[in-house]
Motif scaffolding. Structure first.
Motif, PDB file in Angstrom:
ATOM      1  N   ALA A 130       0.898  -0.886   0.384  1.00 28.74           N
ATOM      2  CA  ALA A 130      -0.056  -0.160   0.223  1.00 28.74           C
ATOM      3  C   ALA A 130       1.122   1.321   0.172  1.00 28.74           C
ATOM      4  O   ALA A 130       0.727   1.957  -0.444  1.00 28.74           O
ATOM      5  CB  ALA A 130      -1.123   0.119   0.919  1.00 28.74           C
ATOM      6  N   ILE A 131       2.406   0.988   0.603  1.00 25.63           N
ATOM      7  CA  ILE A 131       2.848   2.145   0.593  1.00 25.63           C
ATOM      8  C   ILE A 131       3.189   2.888  -0.389  1.00 25.63           C
ATOM      9  O   ILE A 131       2.870   3.250  -1.355  1.00 25.63           O
ATOM     10  CB  ILE A 131       4.933   2.164   1.671  1.00 25.63           C
ATOM     11  N   VAL A 170       1.817   1.514  -3.746  1.00 25.24           N
ATOM     12  CA  VAL A 170       0.815   2.458  -4.724  1.00 25.24           C
ATOM     13  C   VAL A 170       0.601   3.479  -4.651  1.00 25.24           C
ATOM     14  O   VAL A 170       0.181   4.947  -5.127  1.00 25.24           O
ATOM     15  CB  VAL A 170      -0.725   1.593  -4.145  1.00 25.24           C
ATOM     16  N   ASP A 171       0.610   4.198  -3.293  1.00 25.06           N
ATOM     17  CA  ASP A 171      -0.088   5.339  -2.756  1.00 25.06           C
ATOM     18  C   ASP A 171       1.840   6.450  -3.045  1.00 25.06           C
ATOM     19  O   ASP A 171       1.396   7.392  -4.077  1.00 25.06           O
ATOM     20  CB  ASP A 171       0.736   5.467  -1.590  1.00 25.06           C
ATOM     21  N   ALA A 224       1.061   6.163  -7.486  1.00 21.62           N
ATOM     22  CA  ALA A 224      -0.729   6.955  -7.770  1.00 21.62           C
ATOM     23  C   ALA A 224       0.128   8.391  -7.308  1.00 21.62           C
ATOM     24  O   ALA A 224      -0.555   9.048  -8.334  1.00 21.62           O
ATOM     25  CB  ALA A 224      -0.878   6.210  -6.096  1.00 21.62           C
ATOM     26  N   ASN A 247      -8.770  -7.272  -5.766  1.00 18.89           N
ATOM     27  CA  ASN A 247      -7.788  -6.319  -4.886  1.00 18.89           C
ATOM     28  C   ASN A 247      -7.402  -5.312  -5.860  1.00 18.89           C
ATOM     29  O   ASN A 247      -6.272  -5.789  -6.612  1.00 18.89           O
ATOM     30  CB  ASN A 247      -7.614  -6.498  -3.464  1.00 18.89           C
ATOM     31  N   LEU A 248      -6.653  -3.653  -5.405  1.00 19.04           N
ATOM     32  CA  LEU A 248      -5.776  -3.196  -6.838  1.00 19.04           C
ATOM     33  C   LEU A 248      -4.521  -4.160  -6.366  1.00 19.04           C
ATOM     34  O   LEU A 248      -3.511  -4.006  -7.959  1.00 19.04           O
ATOM     35  CB  LEU A 248      -5.573  -1.918  -5.882  1.00 19.04           C
ATOM     36  N   ILE A 249      -4.142  -4.330  -4.741  1.00 18.71           N
ATOM     37  CA  ILE A 249      -2.560  -5.282  -5.005  1.00 18.71           C
ATOM     38  C   ILE A 249      -3.193  -6.864  -4.913  1.00 18.71           C
ATOM     39  O   ILE A 249      -4.236  -7.200  -4.731  1.00 18.71           O
ATOM     40  CB  ILE A 249      -2.449  -4.933  -3.627  1.00 18.71           C
ATOM     41  N   TYR A 265       2.804   8.642  10.498  1.00 17.92           N
ATOM     42  CA  TYR A 265       3.073   7.992   8.326  1.00 17.92           C
ATOM     43  C   TYR A 265       1.786   7.416   8.391  1.00 17.92           C
ATOM     44  O   TYR A 265       1.369   6.315   8.708  1.00 17.92           O
ATOM     45  CB  TYR A 265       4.060   7.128   8.066  1.00 17.92           C
ATOM     46  N   LEU A 286      -1.101   6.045   4.940  1.00 18.08           N
ATOM     47  CA  LEU A 286      -1.423   5.457   3.657  1.00 18.08           C
ATOM     48  C   LEU A 286      -2.055   6.408   3.550  1.00 18.08           C
ATOM     49  O   LEU A 286      -3.379   7.367   4.198  1.00 18.08           O
ATOM     50  CB  LEU A 286      -1.478   4.580   3.054  1.00 18.08           C
ATOM     51  N   ARG A 314      -2.710   8.801   1.000  1.00 22.39           N
ATOM     52  CA  ARG A 314      -1.763  10.574  -0.004  1.00 22.39           C
ATOM     53  C   ARG A 314      -2.693  10.456  -1.383  1.00 22.39           C
ATOM     54  O   ARG A 314      -3.587  11.870  -1.467  1.00 22.39           O
ATOM     55  CB  ARG A 314      -0.585  11.025  -0.020  1.00 22.39           C
ATOM     56  N   SER A 315      -2.828   9.599  -2.069  1.00 22.35           N
ATOM     57  CA  SER A 315      -4.135   9.089  -3.208  1.00 22.35           C
ATOM     58  C   SER A 315      -4.508   8.262  -3.247  1.00 22.35           C
ATOM     59  O   SER A 315      -5.060   8.057  -2.056  1.00 22.35           O
ATOM     60  CB  SER A 315      -2.025   7.908  -3.816  1.00 22.35           C
ATOM     61  N   GLU A 334      -5.719   6.090  -4.794  1.00 17.78           N
ATOM     62  CA  GLU A 334      -5.626   4.965  -5.321  1.00 17.78           C
ATOM     63  C   GLU A 334      -5.405   3.849  -3.612  1.00 17.78           C
ATOM     64  O   GLU A 334      -5.648   3.016  -3.612  1.00 17.78           O
ATOM     65  CB  GLU A 334      -4.800   4.379  -5.772  1.00 17.78           C
ATOM     66  N   ALA A 335      -4.344   4.504  -2.187  1.00 18.54           N
ATOM     67  CA  ALA A 335      -3.819   3.902  -1.882  1.00 18.54           C
ATOM     68  C   ALA A 335      -5.033   4.026  -0.732  1.00 18.54           C
ATOM     69  O   ALA A 335      -4.937   3.259   0.672  1.00 18.54           O
ATOM     70  CB  ALA A 335      -2.368   4.204  -0.862  1.00 18.54           C
ATOM     71  N   LEU A 353      -7.798   1.992  -0.877  1.00 19.20           N
ATOM     72  CA  LEU A 353      -7.617   0.066  -0.225  1.00 19.20           C
ATOM     73  C   LEU A 353      -7.615  -0.114   1.386  1.00 19.20           C
ATOM     74  O   LEU A 353      -8.056  -1.357   1.353  1.00 19.20           O
ATOM     75  CB  LEU A 353      -5.530  -0.130  -0.492  1.00 19.20           C
TER      76      LEU A 353
END
Lengths: 705, 705
Positions: free
Chosen positions: A325-326, A328-329, A332, A359-361, B249, B251, B253-254, B256-257, B260
């Motif tokens: 997920a990190i 992907v972030d 993206a 899922n996306l991943i 931190y 997850l 920001r995007s 897409e993430a 998730l």
């Protein structure tokens, strides 16, 4: 023995059979004692000649008083003396026929007028005998493959890892930093050159000289400012022909850092935008993370430069959902398109015994980091036709059990589509293993995403040789008035609004306009580049009486604004039908990058948001379309929020037309269509105002060298 | 012996005198064999009880069939079984009075309806006996100080470095990654908890429980989604009182993430913006680089949270010009203000024998990396009063000669202003030495700049306890019509344009308006949130006849747009004088963060540029001013490009007024003033349209737990 001058520049630079160190010291604490020690420690096989008139021996080796006293002409001389003696040494090199010399001393062009004069003498001394120079202010030249350590940089006081990436840097300390950071990642280099002040050999020239070296597979450039672009462009074309990718890190994303090395050239397109445009045209991948400069080359070697018909699709597969997920972030937010495995792929996973939830991943956590399952899953992703690049995010097994997932990943290095990897824990051995196996691997998610985004954005070079190198911005340029500007742009194919020029005296009688009212009236003068600020524009004028009143108002306003400007002519135009959006199409000859074309949304917002895109001119329609897509504020053209879509093709044609100034009007140094009113699809676009600045052709002194 | 239940949660969690491992395995390849091995390898001093009905011994230690069979009630039980047996074990824990249990199994709330039902049974089993739960889906609890390794994460199969930072993470694999990455940097931890599904103890609750632990100096949180905010806010206040900074931190920001882990809650303010606002109100420093989570705490401990009267000033000093320029670039692109040493400081440098050229960076390259000179130069910077933070960028000596510059930097750790460092080469030993000496050090320029920016942006917590925890967005909300919306907002102090409501039937006779023509006419209906799209607005209506015509047009347009909406009333307003800028002031009750207030520029551009700023509501004037400064598109209010400056204070007052809905109107779930026309300075602002959505008060089921 072949005369040094008969060998190639690259050979003398990187593979000298003999070197001389002028100004070598016997005091081990001194910087100038280092090159001898480094060369001996590394085991350089060639001859090392020491030159110092004050010494007979240095660390047990004989020392000579002058270069002329040496038993042979060295292939490469490293000059460690101060500035003035260094010029003297270069003179000696020239007399002897030394082919390459590297100069450590600073105190040249960076030190004002006296320094520039000194640099001119240095260059003249070299040119007199055909000596090619690295520097001045160069920390040296290193070739780890041949144990050539012609450097005084303390960072090289250790064993070096040879590799296939060649580094050229405008900053000397960076080559040391890259060596140690590369070593910590298991990545070595084929060569490192600190190009210093580029008095002779520029960063592009150095790289171009080495492009046929079979031991060099890729290039990493560190740049402080964009200069000597003609040579950089020649290198870009040569590197592309040789199939050797180039990654570049350039300072100056911020105005503060840009000011540290180079001054600004414009309000909307800062020098950094121009550099961006230039690198893009060179087919270089530009990265923003220092370590991506080390890590990206391996990926660039696996993903060829191309123009993607559709945005490339990245698939993410993992044994750690959080780590993926990190990634992907990070991908993206850089605009990289991450796509989910289709139901067909999930079905193939299931049949292979790999449970993966939709899922996306593609998350293998449930399946676990088992060798066979991981390998099957990667192969299914690679063979699916659904991804252009697959990124594996490895969990704790990257550190504790590399025989599981890591081995499987390494085995898929040569699959149908390129595979890349990021390890969530600290796992230097795994990263090295993967790199060696051919799976480009990344230490941080930020560096990895940066490298992936830069790699996928890279296209084949389009930069062309220029007739004349660009020079400093001419100071004698003058502004054409709007009518003349519009005529020049119309001739290039820019759609401009019809207009009539009237002298103020004409207005005693009712003018005969070729179009109806209402009209716009503007003062016509080359001395009024910002007409609105001067009150020199009146819109919606609805008849002859109003026209006379408008002209009187303009004359008075301009006189109040700047008494030196006399308005004796006005331009009259029909009021244009409202457009869907307004755009600014600009053109400028950048001292560094050459002609560039710029696109921004019209109005105050584009400036507030610094929302513009720049390319080297001329551009083709495909590039112009890319530019339109790159300006967020022009998103209204797509029919945002229920408005009518705009005539993107008319905008594209205008951009292309403006960009052809580069080929047809070398005297034009700047042009701006602002605003270009873009109407609804099919209804075209029209320039409502235009401005052109021209400079007389310049003589031979325009060359920057 | 003190009964486990009489000890604090933190003690039972992190300092158990005895632990039990339920479901321990004798197969060393199995995950479930790890906790016993990890505890023994680390040398945990307390009792370790193994529970597995199928075994009599495990690796030479006795094994018990049930928890009840143990000789004592353990302080902390680690449950390694699958989901259903885990519930059974928690029931047993409850009966015995076990105070804390950590559950590894997944298969709970993340698995749909059946999973949610299972989680409810798990929670009920725990609550019945006062057992506090970590998990489910927790990879465990680790306290390196006391050798507590209640984890099945393979990443812990090595020696751990104890430290003073406590990590709590919603992702289990991250705790392993932080341990290994910290170790590579010489940074250890005071504890690490994988909070998993937070069925009972949330990330905030876990941290709050540990806040009095004197061995914990700072917190690092890894979050996948924002939940249980009331507990997080309580922890934020407690951490601030205890002087323990928090870095986070998150997850998402995007988009897409974010997708998730959590779904979106609005068009302009995505969930991530709300999280940003929440963290800011908590006084947390939010970082965007994974390793900044490890590196930032040391800096946060040295720079206290505060509201800076002027933007804080960072001074950069270096032995590598190129490296320092990288750092300046990274800082400046994040909005950090880098300031040059003044002529007075340069003069003090000169008198101390340190030659430094006037520049943004204090570059010691010419002086060289000599201990005494470097120390003098840093002290001059620290004592100058010109900098709030000094950043030293160390060149090659960081790796090759740490006794030079590095020692000098370490000696300045306790100078007048905080000192921080970035090493250009790979230099792990130097980074560790500096950290230990009290100089927060950074491995990459990106992580360093990220940490510095986040540290300087941190303020004291302002988040307040809420009367009721937020819940899911109500589904029964209804939209008030514009007149009712405007009345409600006007009562809060929002300046709204005057208006008259007319029934369509009224228009047979000429209406008597309390203001003159021209007017704006709008359909009045709670069923038309997007009036313009429905053709329900007519502007510039200049007399009674035009008014009748306008109403007829509106009735027809709306009927065509949506036949279900009948327009029987219209709102008539005077046409407002044009403003300098239009703004959107929004309000929303976020399911996670609670009431938030949002500011954006008006119009289509704000949406295209995603240009908005969000804060927890209510806000004071200072915060509202900060919001105005945070919206780029509102830069026009400063008098951009010669336009008149706008009435920022009137905008600020409106933001504050809207934000007070949080205190006075719990039934309002959403409000929007769009556009708010902001006039020239001193002339105020006026809401031209307004919309309020309300929901009936909800019962106790609104709680999210």
């Amino acid at each position: 023995m072949v005369a040094p001058s008969a060998r190639s520049l690259a050979d003398n630079l990187l593979r000298p059979r003999s070197v001389a160190i002028v100004g070598a010291s016997g005091d081990p604490r001194k910087t100038t004692s280092r090159p001898q020690r480094f060369l001996r420690h590394a085991g350089f096989a060639g001859a090392v000649h020491l030159v110092n008139p004050a010494r007979e021996e240095l660390f047990g080796e004989p020392c000579h008083p002058t270069l002329a006293a040496l038993p042979e002409v060295p292939d490469h001389v490293f000059v460690l003396t101060n500035a003035e003696p260094a010029i003297e040494t270069i003179r000696e090199c020239a007399e002897l026929g030394v082919p390459v010399a590297t100069v450590l001393a600073s105190g040249f062009a960076e030190e004002g007028e006296a320094g520039r004069e000194r640099e001119a003498r240095l260059r003249a001394a070299a040119e007199a005998g055909g000596v090619r120079l690295i520097g001045p202010s160069s920390l040296g030249v290193v070739n780890p493959r041949e144990k050539v350590l012609l450097t005084a940089n303390a960072a090289f006081d250790e064993d070096l890892l040879p590799g296939e990436v060649f580094v050229a840097s405008q900053s000397g300390s960076i080559i040391g930093a890259l060596v140690s950071r590369g070593k910590a990642r298991g990545i070595g280099f084929a060569g490192l050159v600190s190009v210093g002040g580029e008095a002779d050999l520029s960063i592009g020239a150095v790289c171009e000289a080495t492009v046929d070296d079979p031991g060099i597979a890729a290039y990493a450039l560190f740049m402080e400012s964009l200069q000597h672009t003609e040579e950089l462009a020649r290198f870009a074309r040569a590197a592309h022909r040789a199939g050797k990718p180039v990654v570049v890190y350039k300072l100056g994303r911020s105005a503060e850092a840009a000011a540290l090395s180079v001054s600004h050239t414009g309000a909307l397109a800062g020098a950094d935008d121009e550099a961006d445009a230039f690198f893009r045209a060179c087919g270089f991948a530009r990265v923003d993370h220092l370590e991506a400069l080390i890590e990206a080359p391996a990926l660039l070697r696996r993903v060829s430069a191309r123009t993607w018909a559709e945005p490339p699709r990245v698939g993410v597969i993992t044994t750690t959902g959080g780590g993926a997920a990190i990634m992907v972030d990070q991908l993206a937010t850089r605009g990289v398109r991450v796509v989910a495995p289709s139901p067909q792929v999930l079905d193939r996973f299931a049949r292979a015994g790999v449970p993966v939830a939709p899922n996306l991943i593609a998350d293998l956590t449930l399946a676990g980091a088992k060798h066979d399952l991981v390998r099957s899953a990667i192969e299914i992703m690679q063979d699916s036709g659904e991804f252009d690049l697959v990124c594996f995010v490895i969990g704790s097994s990257a550190r504790s059990n590399p025989e599981l997932a890591v081995r499987a990943i390494a085995e898929c290095a040569d699959g149908t589509v390129p595979l890349t990897a990021f390890a969530l824990p600290d796992a230097p051995a795994t990263l090295e293993l993967l790199d060696t196996a051919g799976v480009p691997a990344f230490r941080t998610p930020e560096s990895g995403a940066d490298a992936i985004a830069a790699t996928l954005a890279r296209t084949v070079p389009t930069v062309r040789p220029r007739a004349a190198p660009p020079g400093a911005a001419p100071t004698t340029a003058r502004v054409l008035d709007e009518a003349a500007s519009a005529r020049l742009l119309a001739a290039r194919g820019v759609p401009v609004v019809p207009s009539v020029t009237l002298t103020v005296a004409d207005l005693a009688v009712e003018p005969d306009l070729p179009f109806g009212y209402p009209v716009a009236v503007k003062a016509l003068s080359g001395d009024l580049p910002h007409k609105t600020d001067a009150g020199a524009v009146v819109l919606g004028v609805d008849g002859p009486a109003a026209l006379r009143a408008a002209v009187e108002r303009i004359v008075a306003s301009v006189a109040a604004h700047d008494p030196r400007v006399v308005v004796d002519r006005v331009l009259v135009q029909p009021m244009a039908e409202p457009g869907v959006a307004e755009a600014l199409v600009g053109y400028r000859v950048s001292p560094a990058a050459g002609p560039v074309v710029l696109l921004a949304a019209g109005g105050v917002f584009a400036e507030l948001y610094c929302d513009s895109t720049v390319r080297l001119a001329p551009v083709d329609a495909a590039t112009a379309r890319e530019m339109v897509a790159g300006v967020r504020g022009l998103g209204v053209l797509d029919g945002f929020r229920g408005t009518e879509p705009g005539d993107v093709e008319a905008l594209v044609e205008t951009i292309v037309a403006v960009s052809t100034l580069a080929e047809h009007h070398p005297e034009v140094v700047e042009a701006e269509v602002n605003p270009l009113s873009v109407r609804a699809a099919g209804r075209g676009a029209v320039a409502l105002d235009a401005l052109v600045r021209i400079a007389p052709p310049q003589g031979g002194d325009r060359s920057c060298r």
